[in-house]
Design a protein around this motif. Structure first.
Motif, PDB file in Angstrom:
ATOM      1  N   MET A 121       0.865  -1.173   0.000  1.00 43.70           N
ATOM      2  CA  MET A 121       0.000   0.000   0.000  1.00 43.70           C
ATOM      3  C   MET A 121       0.903   1.225   0.000  1.00 43.70           C
ATOM      4  O   MET A 121       2.041   1.159   0.460  1.00 43.70           O
ATOM      5  CB  MET A 121      -0.925   0.044   1.220  1.00 43.70           C
ATOM      6  CG  MET A 121      -1.863  -1.133   1.354  1.00 43.70           C
ATOM      7  SD  MET A 121      -2.935  -0.971   2.819  1.00 43.70           S
ATOM      8  CE  MET A 121      -3.586  -2.626   2.937  1.00 43.70           C
ATOM      9  N   VAL A 122       0.377   2.341  -0.511  1.00 42.33           N
ATOM     10  CA  VAL A 122       1.195   3.555  -0.612  1.00 42.33           C
ATOM     11  C   VAL A 122       0.370   4.774  -0.212  1.00 42.33           C
ATOM     12  O   VAL A 122      -0.733   4.990  -0.735  1.00 42.33           O
ATOM     13  CB  VAL A 122       1.738   3.759  -2.044  1.00 42.33           C
ATOM     14  CG1 VAL A 122       2.586   5.030  -2.115  1.00 42.33           C
ATOM     15  CG2 VAL A 122       2.549   2.552  -2.502  1.00 42.33           C
ATOM     16  N   VAL A 123       0.942   5.564   0.706  1.00 43.21           N
ATOM     17  CA  VAL A 123       0.413   6.882   1.027  1.00 43.21           C
ATOM     18  C   VAL A 123       1.371   7.898   0.415  1.00 43.21           C
ATOM     19  O   VAL A 123       2.562   7.915   0.754  1.00 43.21           O
ATOM     20  CB  VAL A 123       0.302   7.093   2.543  1.00 43.21           C
ATOM     21  CG1 VAL A 123      -0.199   8.501   2.850  1.00 43.21           C
ATOM     22  CG2 VAL A 123      -0.626   6.044   3.169  1.00 43.21           C
ATOM     23  N   ALA A 124       0.874   8.719  -0.489  1.00 44.37           N
ATOM     24  CA  ALA A 124       1.711   9.673  -1.216  1.00 44.37           C
ATOM     25  C   ALA A 124       1.398  11.099  -0.795  1.00 44.37           C
ATOM     26  O   ALA A 124       0.218  11.478  -0.687  1.00 44.37           O
ATOM     27  CB  ALA A 124       1.502   9.525  -2.720  1.00 44.37           C
ATOM     28  N   ALA A 125       2.446  11.885  -0.579  1.00 44.41           N
ATOM     29  CA  ALA A 125       2.258  13.321  -0.377  1.00 44.41           C
ATOM     30  C   ALA A 125       1.880  13.970  -1.698  1.00 44.41           C
ATOM     31  O   ALA A 125       2.241  13.492  -2.774  1.00 44.41           O
ATOM     32  CB  ALA A 125       3.541  13.942   0.167  1.00 44.41           C
ATOM     33  N   ASP A 126       1.145  15.062  -1.613  1.00 46.83           N
ATOM     34  CA  ASP A 126       0.662  15.695  -2.848  1.00 46.83           C
ATOM     35  C   ASP A 126       1.774  16.392  -3.628  1.00 46.83           C
ATOM     36  O   ASP A 126       1.535  16.874  -4.747  1.00 46.83           O
ATOM     37  CB  ASP A 126      -0.490  16.662  -2.568  1.00 46.83           C
ATOM     38  CG  ASP A 126      -0.143  17.782  -1.601  1.00 46.83           C
ATOM     39  OD1 ASP A 126       1.057  17.975  -1.278  1.00 46.83           O
ATOM     40  OD2 ASP A 126      -1.070  18.481  -1.149  1.00 46.83           O
ATOM     41  N   ASP A 127       3.004  16.418  -3.066  1.00 43.06           N
ATOM     42  CA  ASP A 127       4.137  16.975  -3.812  1.00 43.06           C
ATOM     43  C   ASP A 127       4.945  15.897  -4.530  1.00 43.06           C
ATOM     44  O   ASP A 127       5.987  16.187  -5.125  1.00 43.06           O
ATOM     45  CB  ASP A 127       5.050  17.784  -2.882  1.00 43.06           C
ATOM     46  CG  ASP A 127       5.739  16.935  -1.813  1.00 43.06           C
ATOM     47  OD1 ASP A 127       5.383  15.744  -1.650  1.00 43.06           O
ATOM     48  OD2 ASP A 127       6.632  17.467  -1.116  1.00 43.06           O
ATOM     49  N   LEU A 128       4.480  14.670  -4.505  1.00 39.53           N
ATOM     50  CA  LEU A 128       5.240  13.581  -5.108  1.00 39.53           C
ATOM     51  C   LEU A 128       5.294  13.713  -6.628  1.00 39.53           C
ATOM     52  O   LEU A 128       4.285  13.973  -7.281  1.00 39.53           O
ATOM     53  CB  LEU A 128       4.604  12.234  -4.742  1.00 39.53           C
ATOM     54  CG  LEU A 128       5.288  10.998  -5.351  1.00 39.53           C
ATOM     55  CD1 LEU A 128       6.665  10.790  -4.749  1.00 39.53           C
ATOM     56  CD2 LEU A 128       4.420   9.753  -5.165  1.00 39.53           C
ATOM     57  N   ILE A 129       6.490  13.507  -7.172  1.00 44.12           N
ATOM     58  CA  ILE A 129       6.705  13.391  -8.613  1.00 44.12           C
ATOM     59  C   ILE A 129       7.456  12.080  -8.848  1.00 44.12           C
ATOM     60  O   ILE A 129       8.499  11.834  -8.238  1.00 44.12           O
ATOM     61  CB  ILE A 129       7.533  14.561  -9.174  1.00 44.12           C
ATOM     62  CG1 ILE A 129       6.803  15.888  -8.960  1.00 44.12           C
ATOM     63  CG2 ILE A 129       7.847  14.346 -10.645  1.00 44.12           C
ATOM     64  CD1 ILE A 129       5.517  16.030  -9.741  1.00 44.12           C
ATOM     65  N   GLY A 186       3.960  16.625   4.043  1.00 45.85           N
ATOM     66  CA  GLY A 186       4.253  16.571   5.471  1.00 45.85           C
ATOM     67  C   GLY A 186       3.407  15.575   6.223  1.00 45.85           C
ATOM     68  O   GLY A 186       3.723  15.223   7.366  1.00 45.85           O
ATOM     69  N   ASP A 187       2.322  15.095   5.593  1.00 48.10           N
ATOM     70  CA  ASP A 187       1.415  14.167   6.271  1.00 48.10           C
ATOM     71  C   ASP A 187       1.587  12.718   5.833  1.00 48.10           C
ATOM     72  O   ASP A 187       0.904  11.836   6.352  1.00 48.10           O
ATOM     73  CB  ASP A 187      -0.046  14.570   6.028  1.00 48.10           C
ATOM     74  CG  ASP A 187      -0.455  15.809   6.810  1.00 48.10           C
ATOM     75  OD1 ASP A 187       0.340  16.241   7.677  1.00 48.10           O
ATOM     76  OD2 ASP A 187      -1.555  16.337   6.557  1.00 48.10           O
ATOM     77  N   ALA A 188       2.465  12.458   4.875  1.00 46.49           N
ATOM     78  CA  ALA A 188       2.554  11.101   4.341  1.00 46.49           C
ATOM     79  C   ALA A 188       2.959  10.097   5.414  1.00 46.49           C
ATOM     80  O   ALA A 188       2.341   9.029   5.545  1.00 46.49           O
ATOM     81  CB  ALA A 188       3.518  11.046   3.162  1.00 46.49           C
ATOM     82  N   LEU A 189       3.996  10.403   6.181  1.00 45.37           N
ATOM     83  CA  LEU A 189       4.443   9.453   7.194  1.00 45.37           C
ATOM     84  C   LEU A 189       3.413   9.279   8.315  1.00 45.37           C
ATOM     85  O   LEU A 189       3.086   8.127   8.658  1.00 45.37           O
ATOM     86  CB  LEU A 189       5.808   9.863   7.755  1.00 45.37           C
ATOM     87  CG  LEU A 189       6.389   8.912   8.808  1.00 45.37           C
ATOM     88  CD1 LEU A 189       6.506   7.492   8.274  1.00 45.37           C
ATOM     89  CD2 LEU A 189       7.751   9.423   9.283  1.00 45.37           C
ATOM     90  N   PRO A 190       2.872  10.354   8.903  1.00 43.88           N
ATOM     91  CA  PRO A 190       1.845  10.149   9.926  1.00 43.88           C
ATOM     92  C   PRO A 190       0.638   9.359   9.418  1.00 43.88           C
ATOM     93  O   PRO A 190       0.112   8.479  10.124  1.00 43.88           O
ATOM     94  CB  PRO A 190       1.444  11.578  10.334  1.00 43.88           C
ATOM     95  CG  PRO A 190       2.629  12.409  10.000  1.00 43.88           C
ATOM     96  CD  PRO A 190       3.222  11.797   8.781  1.00 43.88           C
ATOM     97  N   GLN A 191       0.211   9.635   8.195  1.00 46.99           N
ATOM     98  CA  GLN A 191      -0.937   8.912   7.646  1.00 46.99           C
ATOM     99  C   GLN A 191      -0.584   7.458   7.354  1.00 46.99           C
ATOM    100  O   GLN A 191      -1.418   6.548   7.520  1.00 46.99           O
ATOM    101  CB  GLN A 191      -1.435   9.601   6.382  1.00 46.99           C
ATOM    102  CG  GLN A 191      -2.067  10.962   6.620  1.00 46.99           C
ATOM    103  CD  GLN A 191      -3.391  10.870   7.360  1.00 46.99           C
ATOM    104  OE1 GLN A 191      -4.079   9.865   7.312  1.00 46.99           O
ATOM    105  NE2 GLN A 191      -3.740  11.932   8.065  1.00 46.99           N
ATOM    106  N   ALA A 192       0.642   7.208   6.908  1.00 44.86           N
ATOM    107  CA  ALA A 192       1.070   5.827   6.674  1.00 44.86           C
ATOM    108  C   ALA A 192       1.150   5.059   7.986  1.00 44.86           C
ATOM    109  O   ALA A 192       0.787   3.872   8.041  1.00 44.86           O
ATOM    110  CB  ALA A 192       2.418   5.810   5.958  1.00 44.86           C
TER     111      ALA A 192
END
Length: 253
Positions: A121-129, A186-192
């Protein structure tokens, strides 16, 4: 010497962090070796039910460290070792019994993009490229993506992503079904971590059996990875690849 990959425990979760932020967590021999070791440690840890894979600093992983290409390709033995080191990270992610959740941000390039696709599963930050530069540089994709991408997207769309190497945003990856969630930077790790805690509440026996059924016993994936390894070795040794990489470095071309 600072560890290129760190591992720490958060309850039933092992957090594995790429830790070359000054190089955007680009892959070199040390990082590949250390990442494999930390993933294997987490996979074997009886206290761990879920693994979260992330990167320190401004990016998840910027792909191969092109400054190290000469060291990686200076002999047939080093070429073979580099290609094997890349593939065994994928085997540690996909072949191990624990589910791996990616927490990704900034850039996921080349092998970094491959590791995103290897996660359960993957949680991506909205700045991911994310993108594949391999065909432009004369490299070859690894990480089982020659099997995984056509399975997920179909032949034509998979070819488009790999051959053209166009930059994909987090929202585009979500639309394609290649990540599960997009969250603010900034929320990717907490959400993951929150997602991992939910996964940890599920039956560990059932989730491990499910992962084994979906990917752990795939002969087609194993065959694709071996073909990728052989093709990557051929590309590493190709003089055109060295010329393309030299031209891509700052101040060159």
């Amino acid at each position: 010497m600072t560890a290129t990959v760190t591992l720490h425990q958060d309850g039933a979760i092992s957090v594995v962090t790429l830790n070359r932020p000054e190089r955007l967590n680009a892959m070199n021999a040390d990082l590949l070796r250390d990442l494999h070791a930390q993933l294997e440690t987490a996979q074997a840890d009886p206290a761990t039910q879920v693994i979260v894979l992330t990167g320190a600093g401004r990016a998840f992983c910027a792909g191969d460290d092109l400054k190290d290409f000469g060291d990686q390709s200076d002999s047939p033995a080093t070429v073979a070792q580099t290609c094997e080191d890349i593939q065994r990270v994928t085997r540690a992610i996909m072949g191990g019994p624990k589910l791996v959740i990616g927490a990704v941000h900034g850039y996921a390039v080349g092998g970094g993009f491959e590791w995103v696709l290897n996660c359960d599963m993957v949680v991506a930050a909205d700045d991911l490229i994310a993108f594949f530069p391999e065909m432009q540089l004369g490299h070859f994709v690894t990480g089982g993506v020659t099997y995984l991408l056509p399975l997920a997207l179909g032949h034509q769309r998979a070819m488009e992503l790999m051959v053209l190497g166009e930059r994909q945003t987090a929202q585009r990856l979500l639309d394609l079904g290649l990540v599960n969630r997009v969250v603010p930077a900034g929320d990717a790790l907490p959400q993951a971590l929150a997602l991992a805690r939910t996964v940890a509440e599920r039956s560990p026996v059932a989730t491990r059996l499910l992962k084994k059924a979906l990917v752990g016993q795939s002969a087609a994936l194993a065959a694709a990875m071996e073909t990728e390894r052989q093709n990557a070795m051929t590309c590493f040794a190709n003089p055109d690849t060295a010329a393309r990489i030299a031209a891509s470095l700052p101040g060159k071309g």
